[in-house]
Design a protein around this motif. Structure first.
Motif, mmCIF file in Angstrom:
data_model
loop_
_atom_site.group_PDB
_atom_site.id
_atom_site.type_symbol
_atom_site.label_atom_id
_atom_site.label_comp_id
_atom_site.label_asym_id
_atom_site.label_seq_id
_atom_site.Cartn_x
_atom_site.Cartn_y
_atom_site.Cartn_z
ATOM 1 N N TYR A 105 0.839 -1.186 0.000
ATOM 2 C CA TYR A 105 0.000 0.000 0.000
ATOM 3 C C TYR A 105 0.881 1.245 0.000
ATOM 4 N N ARG A 106 0.255 2.388 -0.138
ATOM 5 C CA ARG A 106 0.964 3.650 -0.333
ATOM 6 C C ARG A 106 1.988 3.954 0.762
ATOM 7 N N GLY A 107 1.704 3.612 1.996
ATOM 8 C CA GLY A 107 2.632 3.895 3.088
ATOM 9 C C GLY A 107 3.947 3.145 2.960
ATOM 10 N N VAL A 108 3.958 2.088 2.175
ATOM 11 C CA VAL A 108 5.166 1.280 1.997
ATOM 12 C C VAL A 108 5.917 1.658 0.722
ATOM 13 N N VAL A 109 5.181 1.999 -0.332
ATOM 14 C CA VAL A 109 5.847 2.318 -1.605
ATOM 15 C C VAL A 109 5.726 3.780 -2.010
ATOM 16 N N GLY A 110 4.854 4.539 -1.363
ATOM 17 C CA GLY A 110 4.649 5.925 -1.754
ATOM 18 C C GLY A 110 3.652 6.010 -2.891
ATOM 19 N N ASP A 111 3.569 7.185 -3.506
ATOM 20 C CA ASP A 111 2.600 7.340 -4.584
ATOM 21 C C ASP A 111 3.256 7.643 -5.927
ATOM 22 N N GLU A 112 4.590 7.657 -5.951
ATOM 23 C CA GLU A 112 5.315 7.763 -7.213
ATOM 24 C C GLU A 112 6.707 7.178 -7.039
ATOM 25 N N ARG A 113 7.272 6.738 -8.152
ATOM 26 C CA ARG A 113 8.585 6.097 -8.134
ATOM 27 C C ARG A 113 9.660 7.180 -7.936
ATOM 28 N N TRP A 115 6.700 9.788 2.609
ATOM 29 C CA TRP A 115 6.201 8.508 3.141
ATOM 30 C C TRP A 115 7.345 7.864 3.921
ATOM 31 N N PRO A 116 7.445 8.075 5.234
ATOM 32 C CA PRO A 116 8.580 7.565 6.020
ATOM 33 C C PRO A 116 8.804 6.059 5.909
ATOM 34 N N GLY A 117 7.777 5.295 5.593
ATOM 35 C CA GLY A 117 7.939 3.849 5.457
ATOM 36 C C GLY A 117 8.213 3.409 4.038
ATOM 37 N N ALA A 118 8.451 4.359 3.133
ATOM 38 C CA ALA A 118 8.647 4.031 1.718
ATOM 39 C C ALA A 118 9.886 3.164 1.517
ATOM 40 N N THR A 119 9.839 2.346 0.489
ATOM 41 C CA THR A 119 10.939 1.426 0.180
ATOM 42 C C THR A 119 11.701 1.836 -1.073
ATOM 43 N N GLY A 120 11.327 2.965 -1.674
ATOM 44 C CA GLY A 120 12.051 3.473 -2.836
ATOM 45 C C GLY A 120 11.923 2.584 -4.058
ATOM 46 N N PRO A 121 12.897 2.658 -4.963
ATOM 47 C CA PRO A 121 12.839 1.897 -6.214
ATOM 48 C C PRO A 121 12.703 0.388 -6.007
ATOM 49 N N ALA A 122 13.277 -0.141 -4.949
ATOM 50 C CA ALA A 122 13.165 -1.585 -4.710
ATOM 51 C C ALA A 122 11.712 -1.998 -4.502
ATOM 52 N N GLY A 123 10.960 -1.169 -3.796
ATOM 53 C CA GLY A 123 9.541 -1.464 -3.586
ATOM 54 C C GLY A 123 8.755 -1.408 -4.877
ATOM 55 N N TRP A 124 9.048 -0.402 -5.715
ATOM 56 C CA TRP A 124 8.354 -0.292 -7.000
ATOM 57 C C TRP A 124 8.727 -1.448 -7.927
ATOM 58 N N ASP A 125 9.985 -1.871 -7.909
ATOM 59 C CA ASP A 125 10.392 -3.041 -8.707
ATOM 60 C C ASP A 125 9.641 -4.280 -8.251
ATOM 61 N N ALA A 126 9.506 -4.413 -6.936
ATOM 62 C CA ALA A 126 8.760 -5.558 -6.399
ATOM 63 C C ALA A 126 7.301 -5.503 -6.840
ATOM 64 N N LEU A 127 6.698 -4.307 -6.823
ATOM 65 C CA LEU A 127 5.301 -4.175 -7.256
ATOM 66 C C LEU A 127 5.113 -4.600 -8.706
ATOM 67 N N ASP A 128 6.102 -4.295 -9.558
ATOM 68 C CA ASP A 128 6.009 -4.737 -10.952
ATOM 69 C C ASP A 128 5.886 -6.256 -11.028
ATOM 70 N N ASN A 129 6.674 -6.956 -10.225
ATOM 71 C CA ASN A 129 6.615 -8.423 -10.201
ATOM 72 C C ASN A 129 5.340 -8.929 -9.540
ATOM 73 N N ILE A 130 4.885 -8.219 -8.515
ATOM 74 C CA ILE A 130 3.662 -8.614 -7.818
ATOM 75 C C ILE A 130 2.455 -8.503 -8.746
ATOM 76 N N LYS A 131 2.427 -7.487 -9.596
ATOM 77 C CA LYS A 131 1.338 -7.348 -10.568
ATOM 78 C C LYS A 131 1.247 -8.579 -11.465
#
Length: 80
Positions: free
Chosen positions: A24-32, A42-58
């Motif tokens: 959710y947004r608190g973990v990945v933010g709302d933009e890469r 978003w203090p809990g954001a994971t940065g590019p690694a989180g967005w890369d993971a979301l691509d695979n999760i999709k």
């Protein structure tokens, strides 16, 4: 433990499911964004690694749904 009541064993069931936790947004933010920029908003954001993971999760979610496998989402939403 010997004096405890016997516990009923629970199985894992007969069907597979995908359990998605904290995507959710608190973990990945709302933009890469780079990590150090993302955590400013978003203090809990994971940065590019989180967005890369979301691509695979999709891809995982799409394939699971195509196969009839349920996708269950769990988030850390607050009551507020």
């Amino acid at each position: 433990l010997a004096a405890s009541r016997p516990k009923r064993r629970y199985g894992y069931g007969d069907r597979a499911a995908v359990l998605s936790i904290d995507n959710y947004r608190g973990v990945v933010g709302d933009e890469r964004l780079p990590l150090m920029e993302a955590v400013k908003k978003w203090p809990g954001a994971t940065g590019p690694a989180g967005w890369d993971a979301l691509d695979n999760i999709k891809v995982l979610f799409a394939r699971a749904r195509d196969a009839g496998v349920p996708v269950i989402h769990i988030t850390g939403l607050r009551e507020e």
